[in-house]
Design a protein around this motif. Structure first.
Motif, mmCIF file in Angstrom:
data_model
loop_
_atom_site.group_PDB
_atom_site.id
_atom_site.type_symbol
_atom_site.label_atom_id
_atom_site.label_comp_id
_atom_site.label_asym_id
_atom_site.label_seq_id
_atom_site.Cartn_x
_atom_site.Cartn_y
_atom_site.Cartn_z
ATOM 1 N N GLU A 175 -2.096 -4.841 11.920
ATOM 2 C CA GLU A 175 -3.544 -4.673 12.029
ATOM 3 C C GLU A 175 -4.272 -5.860 11.412
ATOM 4 O O GLU A 175 -5.291 -6.332 11.942
ATOM 5 C CB GLU A 175 -3.987 -3.389 11.334
ATOM 6 C CG GLU A 175 -3.539 -2.107 11.995
ATOM 7 C CD GLU A 175 -3.991 -0.897 11.189
ATOM 8 O OE1 GLU A 175 -5.030 -0.322 11.534
ATOM 9 O OE2 GLU A 175 -3.299 -0.550 10.212
ATOM 10 N N PHE A 176 -3.734 -6.348 10.311
ATOM 11 C CA PHE A 176 -4.373 -7.464 9.619
ATOM 12 C C PHE A 176 -4.380 -8.714 10.494
ATOM 13 O O PHE A 176 -5.347 -9.489 10.485
ATOM 14 C CB PHE A 176 -3.642 -7.740 8.308
ATOM 15 C CG PHE A 176 -4.197 -8.908 7.539
ATOM 16 C CD1 PHE A 176 -5.396 -8.789 6.854
ATOM 17 C CD2 PHE A 176 -3.521 -10.114 7.509
ATOM 18 C CE1 PHE A 176 -5.916 -9.865 6.152
ATOM 19 C CE2 PHE A 176 -4.026 -11.196 6.808
ATOM 20 C CZ PHE A 176 -5.227 -11.070 6.131
ATOM 21 N N GLN A 177 -3.314 -8.928 11.260
ATOM 22 C CA GLN A 177 -3.242 -10.098 12.129
ATOM 23 C C GLN A 177 -4.347 -10.092 13.173
ATOM 24 O O GLN A 177 -4.780 -11.143 13.643
ATOM 25 C CB GLN A 177 -1.866 -10.157 12.814
ATOM 26 C CG GLN A 177 -0.702 -10.417 11.882
ATOM 27 C CD GLN A 177 -0.809 -11.749 11.160
ATOM 28 O OE1 GLN A 177 -1.268 -12.749 11.719
ATOM 29 N NE2 GLN A 177 -0.402 -11.769 9.896
ATOM 30 N N ASN A 178 -4.793 -8.892 13.555
ATOM 31 C CA ASN A 178 -5.839 -8.766 14.573
ATOM 32 C C ASN A 178 -7.185 -8.387 13.964
ATOM 33 O O ASN A 178 -8.051 -7.825 14.634
ATOM 34 C CB ASN A 178 -5.431 -7.715 15.614
ATOM 35 C CG ASN A 178 -4.151 -8.087 16.340
ATOM 36 O OD1 ASN A 178 -4.025 -9.195 16.846
ATOM 37 N ND2 ASN A 178 -3.193 -7.172 16.386
ATOM 38 N N ASP A 211 3.420 -8.036 3.485
ATOM 39 C CA ASP A 211 3.622 -6.868 4.348
ATOM 40 C C ASP A 211 2.569 -5.785 4.110
ATOM 41 O O ASP A 211 2.407 -4.885 4.937
ATOM 42 C CB ASP A 211 5.021 -6.276 4.149
ATOM 43 C CG ASP A 211 5.303 -5.904 2.704
ATOM 44 O OD1 ASP A 211 4.577 -6.400 1.819
ATOM 45 O OD2 ASP A 211 6.229 -5.108 2.468
ATOM 46 N N THR A 212 1.865 -5.862 3.004
ATOM 47 C CA THR A 212 0.786 -4.907 2.710
ATOM 48 C C THR A 212 -0.423 -5.671 2.176
ATOM 49 O O THR A 212 -0.705 -5.633 0.975
ATOM 50 C CB THR A 212 1.231 -3.851 1.685
ATOM 51 O OG1 THR A 212 1.742 -4.522 0.515
ATOM 52 C CG2 THR A 212 2.293 -2.938 2.259
ATOM 53 N N PRO A 213 -1.138 -6.362 3.048
ATOM 54 C CA PRO A 213 -2.310 -7.119 2.598
ATOM 55 C C PRO A 213 -3.400 -6.193 2.067
ATOM 56 O O PRO A 213 -3.707 -5.172 2.682
ATOM 57 C CB PRO A 213 -2.767 -7.846 3.863
ATOM 58 C CG PRO A 213 -2.197 -7.059 4.999
ATOM 59 C CD PRO A 213 -0.921 -6.470 4.505
ATOM 60 N N LYS A 214 -3.933 -6.538 0.925
ATOM 61 C CA LYS A 214 -5.034 -5.774 0.340
ATOM 62 C C LYS A 214 -6.193 -6.735 0.086
ATOM 63 O O LYS A 214 -5.980 -7.839 -0.410
ATOM 64 C CB LYS A 214 -4.591 -5.090 -0.955
ATOM 65 C CG LYS A 214 -3.482 -4.064 -0.729
ATOM 66 C CD LYS A 214 -3.135 -3.318 -2.007
ATOM 67 C CE LYS A 214 -2.052 -2.275 -1.747
ATOM 68 N NZ LYS A 214 -1.733 -1.477 -2.947
ATOM 69 N N PHE A 215 -7.370 -6.283 0.422
ATOM 70 C CA PHE A 215 -8.482 -7.228 0.373
ATOM 71 C C PHE A 215 -9.821 -6.525 0.223
ATOM 72 O O PHE A 215 -9.927 -5.300 0.327
ATOM 73 C CB PHE A 215 -8.493 -8.087 1.644
ATOM 74 C CG PHE A 215 -8.490 -7.308 2.933
ATOM 75 C CD1 PHE A 215 -9.681 -6.949 3.551
ATOM 76 C CD2 PHE A 215 -7.294 -6.943 3.540
ATOM 77 C CE1 PHE A 215 -9.683 -6.236 4.737
ATOM 78 C CE2 PHE A 215 -7.285 -6.233 4.735
ATOM 79 C CZ PHE A 215 -8.484 -5.874 5.333
#
Length: 227
Positions: A82-85, A103-107
């Motif tokens: 999802e993050f890639q898109n 593998d688990t981006p948090k932002f």
């Protein structure tokens, strides 16, 4: 005008340290420059809030006057695909947090608003924004006086700073799009809107479930312990 209140740490309750920016671009540039600072852990960083507080008061929800034309939300439950898109239909920028991994981006998403949000509007605005973002927002960020750590290049984290073009969120349109009464105490729930026979059926089923008997030997096989 975009304004933010600065706090030295989680225990700093003084609200006298402020910065003002002419527009969202200036705010974005400041955050992007700060994001390059190398820091080992988040507690070495300062915190900020979009809230303006009553003069000579401390940080508390009851002392908030408004949010000054911007807001910030946490996203902690998005997968790497999802993050890639990642895409937004409004003007914002995104920066990683100290616990972000590949593998688990948090932002955090810092969002441009077309006007200030009065404290009386914040509960409705937060509800509407969460709906608009399809529930990916951390619900704990709803407090009017909520603080956020500034961005940084954290040691061992998946660091990034992304900018998204678009128009500011039009606050009045967002509030009109999602009626806050849907979750207030004055509205009827989904259950209340069902036909009476179906309500009775659901009620009987729930009562039957309450009458079941359970047994367990330890927390490992207890059906009420979170898996």
């Amino acid at each position: 005008m975009k304004e933010l209140t600065i706090f030295e740490n989680l225990y700093d309750r003084n609200t006298d340290k402020k910065l003002r920016f002419e527009n969202f671009n200036a705010l974005e540039t400041a955050f992007e420059n700060i994001s390059k600072n190398k820091i080992d852990k988040k507690t070495d960083s300062h915190l900020v809030s979009p809230a303006v507080f009553l003069s000579n008061t401390t940080r508390a929800n009851k002392n908030v006057v408004k949010w000054t034309g911007w807001c910030c939300v946490d996203v902690d439950n998005m997968g790497s695909d999802e993050f890639q898109n990642l895409d937004f239909g409004f003007r914002c920028f995104v920066y990683s947090t100290a616990s972000s991994k590949k593998d688990t981006p948090k932002f955090r998403v810092v969002i441009d608003l077309d006007r200030d949000v009065d404290v009386s509007e914040i509960p409705h605005f937060w509800f509407a924004l969460n709906k608009e973002l399809h529930g990916v927002v951390d619900k704990q960020t709803k407090d009017a006086s909520r603080m956020f750590y500034l961005p940084a290049n954290y040691s061992g984290a998946f660091n990034f700073f992304l900018k998204f073009d678009g128009q500011p969120i039009v606050v009045d349109e967002l509030l009109s799009k999602y009626r806050y009464e849907e979750i207030s105490g004055t509205s009827t729930s989904v259950y209340d809107r069902l036909p009476q026979p179906l309500q009775n059926s659901i009620t009987r089923k729930k009562i039957g479930e309450m009458q079941k008997t359970y047994s367990w030997t330890s927390y490992r096989d207890c059906p009420f312990v979170s898996k």
